[in-house]
Design a protein around this motif. Structure first.
Motif, PDB file in Angstrom:
ATOM      1  N   VAL A 163       0.844  -1.196   0.000  1.00  0.00           N
ATOM      2  CA  VAL A 163       0.000   0.000   0.000  1.00  0.00           C
ATOM      3  C   VAL A 163       0.883   1.252   0.000  1.00  0.00           C
ATOM      4  O   VAL A 163       1.688   1.461   0.908  1.00  0.00           O
ATOM      5  CB  VAL A 163      -0.938   0.016   1.227  1.00  0.00           C
ATOM      6  N   ARG A 164       0.714   2.051  -1.018  1.00  0.00           N
ATOM      7  CA  ARG A 164       1.473   3.301  -1.118  1.00  0.00           C
ATOM      8  C   ARG A 164       0.648   4.499  -0.644  1.00  0.00           C
ATOM      9  O   ARG A 164       1.166   5.399   0.009  1.00  0.00           O
ATOM     10  CB  ARG A 164       1.911   3.539  -2.574  1.00  0.00           C
ATOM     11  N   LEU A 165      -0.637   4.510  -0.998  1.00  0.00           N
ATOM     12  CA  LEU A 165      -1.488   5.654  -0.700  1.00  0.00           C
ATOM     13  C   LEU A 165      -2.873   5.176  -0.293  1.00  0.00           C
ATOM     14  O   LEU A 165      -3.303   4.074  -0.656  1.00  0.00           O
ATOM     15  CB  LEU A 165      -1.609   6.560  -1.932  1.00  0.00           C
ATOM     16  N   ILE A 166      -3.573   6.025   0.444  1.00  0.00           N
ATOM     17  CA  ILE A 166      -4.949   5.750   0.863  1.00  0.00           C
ATOM     18  C   ILE A 166      -5.826   6.872   0.324  1.00  0.00           C
ATOM     19  O   ILE A 166      -5.427   8.045   0.317  1.00  0.00           O
ATOM     20  CB  ILE A 166      -5.046   5.659   2.400  1.00  0.00           C
ATOM     21  N   VAL A 167      -7.018   6.507  -0.147  1.00  0.00           N
ATOM     22  CA  VAL A 167      -7.911   7.468  -0.794  1.00  0.00           C
ATOM     23  C   VAL A 167      -9.331   7.322  -0.250  1.00  0.00           C
ATOM     24  O   VAL A 167      -9.679   6.325   0.382  1.00  0.00           O
ATOM     25  CB  VAL A 167      -7.920   7.273  -2.332  1.00  0.00           C
ATOM     26  N   GLN A 168     -10.138   8.339  -0.509  1.00  0.00           N
ATOM     27  CA  GLN A 168     -11.566   8.335  -0.182  1.00  0.00           C
ATOM     28  C   GLN A 168     -12.343   8.395  -1.487  1.00  0.00           C
ATOM     29  O   GLN A 168     -12.010   9.175  -2.395  1.00  0.00           O
ATOM     30  CB  GLN A 168     -11.912   9.533   0.692  1.00  0.00           C
ATOM     31  N   ILE A 169     -13.401   7.585  -1.587  1.00  0.00           N
ATOM     32  CA  ILE A 169     -14.045   7.307  -2.865  1.00  0.00           C
ATOM     33  C   ILE A 169     -15.552   7.524  -2.781  1.00  0.00           C
ATOM     34  O   ILE A 169     -16.176   7.225  -1.758  1.00  0.00           O
ATOM     35  CB  ILE A 169     -13.764   5.846  -3.276  1.00  0.00           C
ATOM     36  N   ASN A 170     -16.125   8.016  -3.871  1.00  0.00           N
ATOM     37  CA  ASN A 170     -17.574   7.970  -4.080  1.00  0.00           C
ATOM     38  C   ASN A 170     -17.805   7.106  -5.315  1.00  0.00           C
ATOM     39  O   ASN A 170     -17.601   7.544  -6.449  1.00  0.00           O
ATOM     40  CB  ASN A 170     -18.158   9.363  -4.287  1.00  0.00           C
ATOM     41  N   ASP A 171     -18.225   5.873  -5.092  1.00  0.00           N
ATOM     42  CA  ASP A 171     -18.389   4.902  -6.173  1.00  0.00           C
ATOM     43  C   ASP A 171     -19.841   4.928  -6.646  1.00  0.00           C
ATOM     44  O   ASP A 171     -20.703   4.228  -6.111  1.00  0.00           O
ATOM     45  CB  ASP A 171     -18.001   3.508  -5.680  1.00  0.00           C
ATOM     46  N   TRP A 172     -20.122   5.719  -7.667  1.00  0.00           N
ATOM     47  CA  TRP A 172     -21.481   5.902  -8.156  1.00  0.00           C
ATOM     48  C   TRP A 172     -22.089   4.590  -8.644  1.00  0.00           C
ATOM     49  O   TRP A 172     -21.402   3.745  -9.213  1.00  0.00           O
ATOM     50  CB  TRP A 172     -21.500   6.917  -9.292  1.00  0.00           C
ATOM     51  N   SER A 173     -23.385   4.417  -8.408  1.00  0.00           N
ATOM     52  CA  SER A 173     -24.096   3.219  -8.843  1.00  0.00           C
ATOM     53  C   SER A 173     -25.436   3.593  -9.455  1.00  0.00           C
ATOM     54  O   SER A 173     -26.059   4.582  -9.048  1.00  0.00           O
ATOM     55  CB  SER A 173     -24.340   2.264  -7.672  1.00  0.00           C
ATOM     56  N   LEU A 174     -25.857   2.796 -10.416  1.00  0.00           N
ATOM     57  CA  LEU A 174     -27.192   2.924 -11.004  1.00  0.00           C
ATOM     58  C   LEU A 174     -27.970   1.666 -10.618  1.00  0.00           C
ATOM     59  O   LEU A 174     -27.813   0.602 -11.221  1.00  0.00           O
ATOM     60  CB  LEU A 174     -27.096   3.094 -12.523  1.00  0.00           C
ATOM     61  N   ARG A 175     -28.791   1.801  -9.575  1.00  0.00           N
ATOM     62  CA  ARG A 175     -29.391   0.630  -8.924  1.00  0.00           C
ATOM     63  C   ARG A 175     -30.404  -0.101  -9.797  1.00  0.00           C
ATOM     64  O   ARG A 175     -30.589  -1.308  -9.649  1.00  0.00           O
ATOM     65  CB  ARG A 175     -30.047   1.064  -7.610  1.00  0.00           C
ATOM     66  N   ALA A 176     -31.062   0.602 -10.692  1.00  0.00           N
ATOM     67  CA  ALA A 176     -32.047  -0.066 -11.537  1.00  0.00           C
ATOM     68  C   ALA A 176     -31.384  -1.002 -12.546  1.00  0.00           C
ATOM     69  O   ALA A 176     -32.032  -1.925 -13.059  1.00  0.00           O
ATOM     70  CB  ALA A 176     -32.905   0.964 -12.272  1.00  0.00           C
ATOM     71  N   LEU A 177     -30.104  -0.783 -12.840  1.00  0.00           N
ATOM     72  CA  LEU A 177     -29.399  -1.594 -13.822  1.00  0.00           C
ATOM     73  C   LEU A 177     -28.626  -2.749 -13.193  1.00  0.00           C
ATOM     74  O   LEU A 177     -28.259  -3.701 -13.890  1.00  0.00           O
ATOM     75  CB  LEU A 177     -28.424  -0.714 -14.624  1.00  0.00           C
ATOM     76  N   GLY A 178     -28.378  -2.665 -11.888  1.00  0.00           N
ATOM     77  CA  GLY A 178     -27.554  -3.664 -11.233  1.00  0.00           C
ATOM     78  C   GLY A 178     -28.111  -5.077 -11.218  1.00  0.00           C
ATOM     79  O   GLY A 178     -27.375  -6.036 -11.514  1.00  0.00           O
ATOM     80  N   PRO A 179     -29.373  -5.284 -10.869  1.00  0.00           N
ATOM     81  CA  PRO A 179     -29.882  -6.660 -10.757  1.00  0.00           C
ATOM     82  C   PRO A 179     -29.723  -7.477 -12.038  1.00  0.00           C
ATOM     83  O   PRO A 179     -29.322  -8.645 -11.986  1.00  0.00           O
ATOM     84  CB  PRO A 179     -31.355  -6.444 -10.396  1.00  0.00           C
ATOM     85  N   HIS A 180     -30.047  -6.896 -13.187  1.00  0.00           N
ATOM     86  CA  HIS A 180     -29.911  -7.637 -14.446  1.00  0.00           C
ATOM     87  C   HIS A 180     -28.461  -8.017 -14.694  1.00  0.00           C
ATOM     88  O   HIS A 180     -28.162  -9.165 -15.078  1.00  0.00           O
ATOM     89  CB  HIS A 180     -30.437  -6.815 -15.620  1.00  0.00           C
ATOM     90  N   GLU A 181     -27.551  -7.070 -14.475  1.00  0.00           N
ATOM     91  CA  GLU A 181     -26.148  -7.367 -14.753  1.00  0.00           C
ATOM     92  C   GLU A 181     -25.596  -8.421 -13.807  1.00  0.00           C
ATOM     93  O   GLU A 181     -24.768  -9.250 -14.208  1.00  0.00           O
ATOM     94  CB  GLU A 181     -25.328  -6.079 -14.688  1.00  0.00           C
ATOM     95  N   MET A 182     -26.050  -8.431 -12.555  1.00  0.00           N
ATOM     96  CA  MET A 182     -25.606  -9.466 -11.629  1.00  0.00           C
ATOM     97  C   MET A 182     -26.103 -10.839 -12.053  1.00  0.00           C
ATOM     98  O   MET A 182     -25.398 -11.846 -11.951  1.00  0.00           O
ATOM     99  CB  MET A 182     -26.062  -9.127 -10.213  1.00  0.00           C
TER     100      MET A 182
END
Length: 334
Positions: A163-182
């Motif tokens: 581990v070189r660096l630590i970051v803070q993230i906002n991982d955007w999601s589109l919930r209506a599209l997730g179930p089909h792709e899973m």
């Protein structure tokens, strides 16, 4: 050390070091043209980088200038690889109920991880274009690490040393599209737009006692449209980053600049609130019989910032973004 990348019209931006007070910065170009280049030569460059960082702290760094996070891209505007886990089991189990999916075998012993897009990360203050409000627009607050080279088959203990660096993230999601792709078994694609990052990527020593066991022991404070949404604690992470990196490297090497995310920060205590809308909606269904909190609409804003235990602003700076409509040609699929 605390790194940021300023937008300058190029793909990799202008790398700077930022002071501990987040008020001053100095150009790193004489040493490395970009953060990715610095990571690829880390062992050779780190001593000189630390000398420059020390000079910035004492006010003796030549060419230092005021730092403005609004001018930043993601610390790594693009990366060789972006891997995101679901290391907070409370969140994962709630999502199973949200999407009505069967329990994942060995969920509590083998990390769940997907490979996301790493070619177009967003900066901390960038507007976020989305093609349709009907897609279930959601934010996801999490922490992540940026690795140096990782050999295949590495142990969790050795992986943590990468581990070189630590970051803070906002991982955007589109919930209506997730179930089909899973359900396809091929993983996320359209359900995961470009990921956003807080302005500063910091070396582990910047966190002091808040970096323990490969976990960020800070609360991630989240506001939705100016209202408190949650402040879950990163220390409740079930798999540490050493375990996540080792999982990713079980059958392949990881190159310098690979980013590994924790997944949505989530605590069992309801008093901690949530770091994403989907989790709050599931809790509302469980507690009240129906979801009441809507997904995001155009013009809605989210703010995320890790804070020190005494309430001071944390080491990464803040993500503060607004959802906007993508161009008509994008929304119509042209």
């Amino acid at each position: 050390m605390r790194f940021a990348t300023l937008k300058n019209g190029t793909l990799d931006g202008r790398l700077v070091l930022v002071s501990s007070c987040s008020q001053r910065a100095v150009d790193v170009a004489p040493l490395a043209p970009s953060l990715l280049a610095a990571l690829q030569q880390w062992d050779a460059l780190e001593p000189a980088l630390r000398v420059l960082a020390a000079a910035l702290e004492t006010g003796t760094a030549p060419g230092a200038f005021p730092f403005d996070p609004a001018l930043c891209s993601a610390p790594l505007p693009r990366s060789p690889q972006w891997l995101d886990a679901s290391a907070f089991l409370n969140h994962g189990r709630l999502m199973e109920r949200a999407f009505n999916t069967p329990p994942i075998p060995h969920f509590d012993t083998i990390p769940v991880m997907y490979q996301g897009a790493s070619d177009d990360f967003l900066g901390p203050c960038d507007d976020v274009p989305m093609p349709s409000e009907a897609d279930g627009i959601d934010f996801e607050g999490e922490f992540g690490v940026v690795c140096g080279p990782v050999p295949m088959g590495v142990t969790p203990e050795a992986a943590l040393a990468s581990v070189r660096l630590i970051v803070q993230i906002n991982d955007w999601s589109l919930r209506a599209l997730g179930p089909h792709e899973m359900k396809t078994g091929f993983g996320f694609l359209q359900a995961k737009p470009s990921t956003s990052f807080a302005p500063l990527a910091v070396t582990p020593d910047e966190l002091g006692d808040a970096w323990q066991g490969g976990r960020v022991h800070l609360r991630l404070h989240v506001e939705s449209n100016g209202q408190w949404f949650g402040h879950p604690h990163g220390g409740e992470m079930n798999f540490g980053f050493g375990q996540l990196i080792a999982h990713a490297a079980r059958t392949r090497r990881l190159t310098a600049g690979t980013i590994v995310g924790s997944g949505t920060v989530s605590n069992q205590s309801r008093d901690a609130g949530s770091a994403c809308l989907a989790e709050r909606r599931v809790i509302e269904i469980l507690d009240e019989g129906a979801a009441k909190t809507p997904f995001m609409r155009y013009g809605d804003a989210v703010r995320m910032q890790a804070r020190w235990p005494d309430g001071r602003e944390g080491p990464f700076g803040a993500v503060h973004q607004r959802v906007v409509a993508a161009g008509a040609d994008v929304a119509e699929g042209r």
